[in-house]
Write an enzyme that holds these catalytic residues in place. Sequence first.
Site, PDB file in Angstrom:
ATOM      1  CE  LYS A 212      11.162 -46.969  23.513  1.00  0.00           C
ATOM      2  NZ  LYS A 212      11.233 -48.238  22.734  1.00  0.00           N
TER       3      LYS A 212
ATOM      4  N   PRO B 216       7.915 -50.447  28.371  1.00  0.00           N
ATOM      5  CG  PRO B 216       8.363 -50.369  30.643  1.00  0.00           C
ATOM      6  CD  PRO B 216       8.606 -51.195  29.420  1.00  0.00           C
ATOM      7  CD  GLU B 217       5.952 -47.590  23.369  1.00  0.00           C
ATOM      8  OE1 GLU B 217       5.750 -46.568  22.664  1.00  0.00           O
ATOM      9  OE2 GLU B 217       5.402 -48.681  23.120  1.00  0.00           O
TER      10      GLU B 217
ATOM     11  NE  ARG C 144      10.799 -52.276  15.913  1.00  0.00           N
ATOM     12  CZ  ARG C 144      11.158 -52.042  17.158  1.00  0.00           C
ATOM     13  NH1 ARG C 144      10.244 -52.125  18.124  1.00  0.00           N
ATOM     14  NH2 ARG C 144      12.391 -51.725  17.471  1.00  0.00           N
TER      15      ARG C 144
END
Length: 272
Positions: A58, A2-3, A260
């Site tokens: 966050k 979640p951002e 990433r």
Amino acid sequence: MPEWPEMDTYRRLLSPLVCGHAIEAVEVNREKTINEPVGEFQAALTGRKVLFVERRGKHLLFHLDDGNRLLLHLMLGGWLYYGPRPEKEDSTYQVVLTFDDGNRLFFGGLRLGYLHRLSAKSALEKLKDLGPDPFDSRLTPEAFAKRLGARRGKLKPTLVDQKLVSGIGNCYSDEICFDAEVLPTASIPDLTEETKLRLYRSMRKVLEEATTNGGYMDRKFTEDDTYVGGHDDRVRVYDREGEPCPRCGSPIRLEIVSSRKMFFCPACQKDR
């Protein structure tokens, strides 16, 4: 993970549901999720009221009526569910808070995340290294360009660095780069001033659109929820490997940068 949009969506939805209500019971099913012995955590929270819910990057901060805070970071795979019963009876939740109206707040997927009870001072200390919020009025286009221009690495790892700007992660860094028409692998010293300003505008545009649509979380927040996760079908490059670019039609590419995943269009995103 979640951002900014997902956590701000949770903040907005939670506030009218839990603020002003007292916590009547506390269930802890994973002691590593909290920061003190289970008995102490339960005793300290029972009877406390939530005054308001704040988001920092966050994180969510539940402000309690004794002056302390509950600091939540969902990390990778965490989610929230609210209602009198769990979403699924066989689901495992690390922490469950029961409120005086009979509803419960379920904290799920916190294998890496945490819910810590902290003093106001300790919470500030914990978050002191966070960069400014993307919508902080002091983060002007010029201030953003200056902060970004002081870095020397590649663009994507810098955008997800919470010390630069708080709240941006893997998904929205790719979406921001796509909207700004710049490659996530671009070298920051090579970026033009116009590109830095374009990134600023794209950052605010992308985050605002995602928040309006409920973010990309794929789990319901309440039993009848049709809002949370509404942006999942609207992301343009993230997790879209091989699909046609919505701008030029070229296939979206997946590469790994700094460990990433990175999704981008090699045809219409440039290196500066």
